[in-house]
Design an enzyme around this catalytic site. Structure first.
Site, PDB file in Angstrom:
ATOM      1  CG  ASP A 123      -5.899  -0.463  -7.073  1.00 19.33           C
ATOM      2  OD1 ASP A 123      -6.579  -0.287  -6.037  1.00 19.33           O
ATOM      3  OD2 ASP A 123      -5.749  -1.577  -7.603  1.00 19.33           O
ATOM      4  CE  LYS A 153      -7.043  -5.192  -0.482  1.00 22.83           C
ATOM      5  NZ  LYS A 153      -7.723  -6.342  -0.946  1.00 22.83           N
TER       6      LYS A 153
END
Length: 409
Positions: free
Chosen positions: A196, A222
């Protein structure tokens, strides 16, 4: 400190990129590791998609490249742009769905590729959605979740482990795993690996090809600045394309979706990870962010990130503020953030936000400050350190309004 901060800003080669983002006056934004700032090019790109591609092109924009639309190819095109940021080939990455959904697809695919093995190995405290996706498969009898502390992960790789699933940069502490060493250990045990990269992509260098990774997922909102709820991405190493079989067999992942066959035939390669219709508006915003981060360059972003976080710690030390650092002290093995443990982390965070310094809180006791190097200045970092020192020294956090927990923090 202010003088040294100005000197560093004057010498910063990335300083001009700050003007490429929309940043509110009077705000020091230290939460780019949760939601990246808005690139100035995003609203005009969205306007063009809305007015020209949708408004004028209508359904023709799925196929038309005359106006630059080509909606049908967006997932592949943007995936190809993300690929160099993570050390992958363009045909190995696709932009689609959410991180959670992509995790489900790839966990299930990995289990299918390791018949006779059901264990998915991870660590306690991994990001919740990663563990929840395994729990869902576990309820169906398809998986068995096993957790081991990070220092015991390699030893836990037994013959029943189908998949090692880890987050490269820990969301709470910023601690980085040694991707190469763990991937090598997993492969030696016959185990596949899923990384991830949600807190890595666009902030720290990643080279999936060099380490021999099998699968990866990542977040678009993000450090890639794709906007709230931006589409995520998924990576599958080329060598696995022939064996890949994901469980969400939606029509966009069909080899010939517009043949409208009653029977599913998977598209070749990573395209089969597509499921439903691509979210064109979300992909439009994501592409702007990806292009901007790629223009700046991950190596330069990482170097500035380390400089920013190191300078913040220097500023705290000069103010005599000794906090319990939950992140690794060595910037080479942490992501683009600093996390501090404090029993009053929540009200301290709220007091900072009231002053215009936006960080975040992670239960039970973490004050988390993100250092998005594309748009933060050293002057802001010095100011943030001053505010934090004043909030703690003056016990500003004791005010009742800062101690009432909101539903979302």
């Amino acid at each position: 400190m202010a003088g040294r901060a100005r000197e560093r800003d004057a010498a910063d080669p990335l300083a001009p990129f700050r003007e490429r983002f929309v940043l509110p006056e009077g705000v020091i934004y230290l939460d780019g590791n949760s939601l990246g700032a808005l690139p100035r090019a995003t609203p005009p790109a969205m306007e063009r998609t809305l007015r020209e591609e949708w408004g004028e092109g209508l359904i023709r924009s799925w196929n038309s490249t005359r106006s630059g639309a080509g909606w049908f190819e967006m997932a592949q095109r943007i995936g190809g742009k993300i690929a160099p940021l993570i050390g992958a080939a363009p045909e190995e990455v696709i932009a689609c769905d959410s991180t959670s959904v992509n995790l489900f697809k790839l966990i299930a695919a990995a289990l299918d590729m390791r018949p006779g093995r059901k264990v998915v190995l991870s660590e306690p405290g991994n990001f919740p959605t990663d563990l929840y996706m395994v729990a869902g498969l576990e309820r169906q009898g398809l998986a068995e979740r096993r957790l081991a502390p990070r220092e015991e992960l390699a030893a836990a790789l037994g013959g029943d482990v189908a998949l090692l699933m880890l987050t490269h940069v820990h969301y709470k502490t910023g601690a980085m795993h040694d991707m190469a060493a763990l991937t090598k250990a997993a492969h030696a045990a016959g185990t596949l690996v899923l990384w991830d990269l949600s807190h890595s992509t666009g902030a720290v260098p990643v080279d999936l090809a060099r380490i021999g990774a099998d699968f990866a997922v990542g977040c678009g909102y993000k450090y890639l600045c794709g906007g709230p709820g931006a589409p995520a991405f998924a990576y599958v190493a080329q060598r696995h394309h022939g064996d890949l079989a994901q469980p969400l067999t939606g029509w966009f992942g069909h080899a010939t979706p517009f043949a409208f066959s009653d029977d599913y035939e998977a598209a070749p390669g990573v395209e089969q990870l597509l499921c439903g219709t691509s979210p064109v508006l979300g992909l439009t915003a994501l592409e702007v962010g990806v292009d901007l981060i790629a223009e700046i360059g991950v190596e330069r972003l990482h170097a500035k990130s380390r400089a920013l976080s190191g300078f913040f710690l220097e500023c705290l030390a000069e103010r005599g503020l000794a906090l319990d650092l939950a992140s690794p002290a060595d910037s080479a093995v942490r992501g683009s953030q600093l996390s501090f443990r404090h029993e009053r982390a929540y009200p301290i965070c709220q007091a900072l936000i009231a002053r215009g310094v936006i960080g975040d809180f992670r239960a039970p006791d973490i004050l988390r400050l993100g250092f998005a190097p594309a748009y933060l200045s050293f002057t802001e970092i010095a100011e943030a350190a001053r505010h934090l020192a004043e909030v703690i020294a003056g016990e500003e956090w004791r005010r009742p309004e800062f101690n009432r927990r909101a539903a979302v923090t």
